[in-house]
Scaffold this motif. Structure first.
Motif, PDB file in Angstrom:
ATOM      1  N   TYR A   1       1.071  -1.266   0.069  1.00 37.15           N
ATOM      2  CA  TYR A   1      -0.058   0.008   0.076  1.00 37.15           C
ATOM      3  C   TYR A   1       1.206   1.471  -0.080  1.00 37.15           C
ATOM      4  O   TYR A   1       1.599   1.984   1.330  1.00 37.15           O
ATOM      5  CB  TYR A   1      -0.916  -0.290   1.230  1.00 37.15           C
ATOM      6  N   ASP A   2       0.839   2.054  -1.023  1.00 38.19           N
ATOM      7  CA  ASP A   2       1.808   3.165  -1.105  1.00 38.19           C
ATOM      8  C   ASP A   2       0.784   4.691  -1.232  1.00 38.19           C
ATOM      9  O   ASP A   2       0.211   4.837  -1.615  1.00 38.19           O
ATOM     10  CB  ASP A   2       1.772   3.302  -2.887  1.00 38.19           C
ATOM     11  N   ALA A   3       0.727   5.046   0.435  1.00 32.16           N
ATOM     12  CA  ALA A   3      -0.063   5.828   0.522  1.00 32.16           C
ATOM     13  C   ALA A   3       0.696   7.230   0.271  1.00 32.16           C
ATOM     14  O   ALA A   3      -0.758   8.017   0.270  1.00 32.16           O
ATOM     15  CB  ALA A   3      -0.128   5.867   2.390  1.00 32.16           C
ATOM     16  N   ASP A   4       1.666   7.388   0.331  1.00 36.44           N
ATOM     17  CA  ASP A   4       2.034   8.106  -1.069  1.00 36.44           C
ATOM     18  C   ASP A   4       1.285   8.768  -2.118  1.00 36.44           C
ATOM     19  O   ASP A   4       1.301   9.976  -2.607  1.00 36.44           O
ATOM     20  CB  ASP A   4       3.678   8.935  -0.691  1.00 36.44           C
ATOM     21  N   LYS A   5       1.709   7.707  -2.390  1.00 40.70           N
ATOM     22  CA  LYS A   5       0.667   7.611  -4.223  1.00 40.70           C
ATOM     23  C   LYS A   5      -0.379   7.861  -4.303  1.00 40.70           C
ATOM     24  O   LYS A   5      -2.323   8.435  -5.271  1.00 40.70           O
ATOM     25  CB  LYS A   5       1.001   6.485  -4.701  1.00 40.70           C
ATOM     26  N   GLN A   6      -1.178   7.456  -2.984  1.00 40.18           N
ATOM     27  CA  GLN A   6      -2.603   7.458  -3.191  1.00 40.18           C
ATOM     28  C   GLN A   6      -3.867   8.974  -2.379  1.00 40.18           C
ATOM     29  O   GLN A   6      -4.318   9.243  -3.304  1.00 40.18           O
ATOM     30  CB  GLN A   6      -3.618   6.349  -1.994  1.00 40.18           C
ATOM     31  N   TRP A   7      -2.376   9.907  -1.772  1.00 43.91           N
ATOM     32  CA  TRP A   7      -2.334  11.459  -1.480  1.00 43.91           C
ATOM     33  C   TRP A   7      -2.348  11.529  -2.501  1.00 43.91           C
ATOM     34  O   TRP A   7      -2.990  13.201  -3.203  1.00 43.91           O
ATOM     35  CB  TRP A   7      -1.741  11.673  -0.184  1.00 43.91           C
ATOM     36  N   GLN A   8      -1.192  11.369  -4.105  1.00 46.70           N
ATOM     37  CA  GLN A   8      -1.300  12.049  -4.365  1.00 46.70           C
ATOM     38  C   GLN A   8      -2.740  12.106  -5.264  1.00 46.70           C
ATOM     39  O   GLN A   8      -3.187  13.297  -5.940  1.00 46.70           O
ATOM     40  CB  GLN A   8       0.094  11.905  -5.472  1.00 46.70           C
ATOM     41  N   LEU A   9      -3.088  11.006  -6.119  1.00 44.50           N
ATOM     42  CA  LEU A   9      -4.080  10.539  -6.408  1.00 44.50           C
ATOM     43  C   LEU A   9      -5.307  11.611  -6.369  1.00 44.50           C
ATOM     44  O   LEU A   9      -6.029  11.937  -7.437  1.00 44.50           O
ATOM     45  CB  LEU A   9      -4.925   8.770  -6.889  1.00 44.50           C
TER      46      LEU A   9
ATOM     47  N   GLY B   1     -12.523  13.466   7.127  1.00 42.56           N
ATOM     48  CA  GLY B   1     -11.794  13.603   7.896  1.00 42.56           C
ATOM     49  C   GLY B   1     -10.255  14.402   7.992  1.00 42.56           C
ATOM     50  O   GLY B   1     -10.040  15.262   6.814  1.00 42.56           O
ATOM     51  N   GLN B   2      -9.933  14.837   8.826  1.00 44.96           N
ATOM     52  CA  GLN B   2      -8.596  15.782   8.941  1.00 44.96           C
ATOM     53  C   GLN B   2      -7.324  14.442   8.117  1.00 44.96           C
ATOM     54  O   GLN B   2      -7.537  13.628   8.810  1.00 44.96           O
ATOM     55  CB  GLN B   2      -7.661  15.673  10.405  1.00 44.96           C
ATOM     56  N   ALA B   3      -6.591  15.134   8.027  1.00 40.34           N
ATOM     57  CA  ALA B   3      -5.545  13.750   7.082  1.00 40.34           C
ATOM     58  C   ALA B   3      -5.551  13.017   8.030  1.00 40.34           C
ATOM     59  O   ALA B   3      -5.071  11.117   7.640  1.00 40.34           O
ATOM     60  CB  ALA B   3      -4.434  14.845   6.803  1.00 40.34           C
ATOM     61  N   VAL B   4      -4.968  13.154   9.070  1.00 40.34           N
ATOM     62  CA  VAL B   4      -4.304  11.555  10.238  1.00 40.34           C
ATOM     63  C   VAL B   4      -5.892  10.923  10.309  1.00 40.34           C
ATOM     64  O   VAL B   4      -5.280   9.517  10.679  1.00 40.34           O
ATOM     65  CB  VAL B   4      -3.943  12.169  11.438  1.00 40.34           C
ATOM     66  N   ASP B   5      -6.081  11.220   9.967  1.00 40.22           N
ATOM     67  CA  ASP B   5      -8.089  10.730   9.967  1.00 40.22           C
ATOM     68  C   ASP B   5      -8.748   9.981   9.124  1.00 40.22           C
ATOM     69  O   ASP B   5      -9.078   8.867   9.037  1.00 40.22           O
ATOM     70  CB  ASP B   5      -8.810  10.740  11.351  1.00 40.22           C
ATOM     71  N   GLN B   6      -7.503  10.347   8.284  1.00 45.60           N
ATOM     72  CA  GLN B   6      -8.223   9.730   6.508  1.00 45.60           C
ATOM     73  C   GLN B   6      -7.615   8.435   5.955  1.00 45.60           C
ATOM     74  O   GLN B   6      -6.493   8.499   5.422  1.00 45.60           O
ATOM     75  CB  GLN B   6      -8.160  11.328   5.903  1.00 45.60           C
ATOM     76  N   LEU B   7      -7.624   7.284   5.167  1.00 42.28           N
ATOM     77  CA  LEU B   7      -7.590   6.438   4.591  1.00 42.28           C
ATOM     78  C   LEU B   7      -7.379   7.175   2.773  1.00 42.28           C
ATOM     79  O   LEU B   7      -8.909   7.761   2.635  1.00 42.28           O
ATOM     80  CB  LEU B   7      -7.690   5.354   4.481  1.00 42.28           C
ATOM     81  N   PRO B   8      -6.565   7.155   2.570  1.00 45.51           N
ATOM     82  CA  PRO B   8      -6.097   8.536   1.374  1.00 45.51           C
ATOM     83  C   PRO B   8      -6.991   7.857   0.067  1.00 45.51           C
ATOM     84  O   PRO B   8      -7.274   8.622  -0.993  1.00 45.51           O
ATOM     85  CB  PRO B   8      -4.630   8.814   0.802  1.00 45.51           C
ATOM     86  N   ASN B   9      -7.440   6.383  -0.356  1.00 44.84           N
ATOM     87  CA  ASN B   9      -7.395   5.648  -1.399  1.00 44.84           C
ATOM     88  C   ASN B   9      -9.007   5.880  -1.719  1.00 44.84           C
ATOM     89  O   ASN B   9      -9.585   5.075  -2.370  1.00 44.84           O
ATOM     90  CB  ASN B   9      -6.818   4.225  -1.317  1.00 44.84           C
ATOM     91  N   ILE B  10      -9.773   6.022  -0.149  1.00 47.02           N
ATOM     92  CA  ILE B  10     -11.504   6.306  -0.025  1.00 47.02           C
ATOM     93  C   ILE B  10     -11.642   7.802  -0.028  1.00 47.02           C
ATOM     94  O   ILE B  10     -11.817   8.054   0.526  1.00 47.02           O
ATOM     95  CB  ILE B  10     -12.336   4.788   1.353  1.00 47.02           C
TER      96      ILE B  10
END
Length: 368
Positions: A252-260, A278-287
């Motif tokens: 799981y590439d979190a950086d890539k998911q945040w960019q998308l 949610g706040q960034a710290v409380d957010q899974l970026p791919n959803i």
């Protein structure tokens, strides 16, 4: 076709497919049989169980294979609650998966009392509110790790510690977070964890639940002999081994998911689209949960489908619901807002060009 509904299901990986075919061809014995063919299958199942246990950082004896994440949730909740060590009160949230609500509804018909907590405007459980809901007869807490509709990450470590402090059993639905987020900070306090294979590149019809082997539970199918007497039926050896292979290879590439995510949201006109997050710290970026002002989410989904972009209006298990998603309603949104909701979810193979094209189609809806 551009598939952007990975929170609903992921394609099986090539390695998982090849493994499934090979095991189905060569290891066809019943894992419960005492002959060598059965022993070969039992060894394959034990390998898969070990993979899951290592990923969860739990003892393999606690890993029970199920037919799905849904079944994992139901087996965990009913087995733990019916133990009734402390009482018949349960705490959960309004935004849990449909399977959790199904289990809670069943327990209510048996005389249990269920407190369903709302989410904050940031899409998470307020731990102080949960603490206030605890009673002397509270026997179980069931709060998910990641919400499948909007991707918010719940304060699981704090909830798990709270449950431990009060001597309450705790179940966490990790179907969306498994192999994406670390469970090390709460797993030692969890009595049950639910996961699913097809969310991480494994086969459908295959899941697992970790049940703390030191906690005596009440089986929902008394008298069965498979899986510590908690779930009957011959194990699907090829599916389980393919599940293990998918878990071992999942990244799981979190950086890539945040960019998308950031690219998609940057393309959407703020007046027409409201991002539910949610706040960034409380957010899974791919959803990515979004509401389209003045248009129902189902229509957005159909218009994108016409352009060969596949998204959803929320959890696939709620597709027939007329009231919109549970997460939106749990955050205090109106029925109208809930019906305007749709979800885009990225996978490991999603590329920026796909997100840009999807954003352009959505942006064109603003001018329609």
């Amino acid at each position: 076709m551009t598939y952007l509904d990975f929170a609903a299901s992921t394609p099986m990986t090539r390695q998982a497919i090849d493994t499934y075919a090979e095991v189905a061809t060569k290891i066809y014995g019943n894992p419960s049989s005492l002959h060598d063919a059965g022993g070969q299958a039992a060894s394959a199942v034990a390998w898969a169980r070990g993979v899951i246990a290592r990923k969860l950082a739990v003892h393999p004896d606690g890993v029970i294979f199920t037919g799905s994440g849904t079944e994992a949730n139901i087996v965990a909740i009913l087995s733990l609650a019916r133990r009734e060590k402390r009482g018949r009160h349960i705490i959960t949230s309004m935004a849990e998966h449909t399977s959790v609500h199904a289990a809670m509804n069943t327990l209510e018909r048996e005389g249990f009392e269920v407190t369903r907590l709302p989410l904050t405007t940031g899409g998470v459980i307020d731990v102080d509110t949960l603490k206030q809901a605890i009673r002397p007869d509270t026997t179980l807490i069931s709060i998910q790790h990641v919400n499948s509709e909007i991707g918010t990450i719940q304060p699981i470590s704090k909830i798990a510690q709270l449950a431990k402090d009060y001597g309450i059993l705790y179940h966490v639905d990790c179907v969306q977070s498994f192999c994406k987020l670390d469970v090390a900070n709460f797993v030692q306090f969890a009595d049950a964890i639910s996961i699913s294979a097809h969310k991480v590149g494994g086969p459908k019809g295959c899941g697992a639940v970790y049940l703390n082997p030191f906690v005596r539970v009440m089986p929902i199918f008394p008298g069965v002999t498979h899986e510590r007497g908690l779930r009957g039926g011959t194990l699907d050896t090829p599916a389980l081994v393919a599940f293990g292979v998918a878990v071992e290879q999942h990244t799981y590439d979190a950086d890539k998911q945040w960019q998308l995510r950031e690219k998609l949201l940057h393309m959407l006109p703020g007046k027409a689209f409201q991002v539910i997050e949610g706040q960034a710290v409380d957010q899974l970026p791919n959803i990515v949960g979004i509401c389209k002002t003045g248009m129902e989410g189902q229509l957005v989904m159909l218009k994108l489908n016409e352009q060969n972009f596949h998204i959803s209006t929320g959890s696939a298990c709620d597709i027939n619901s007329a009231s919109g998603t549970k997460a939106i309603l749990a955050m205090g949104k109106t029925i109208t807002e809930a019906r305007q909701f749709f979800r885009i979810s990225f996978g490991g193979d999603t590329v920026m060009d796909e997100v840009v094209l999807c954003g352009e189609v959505l942006r064109n809806l603003y001018t329609d």
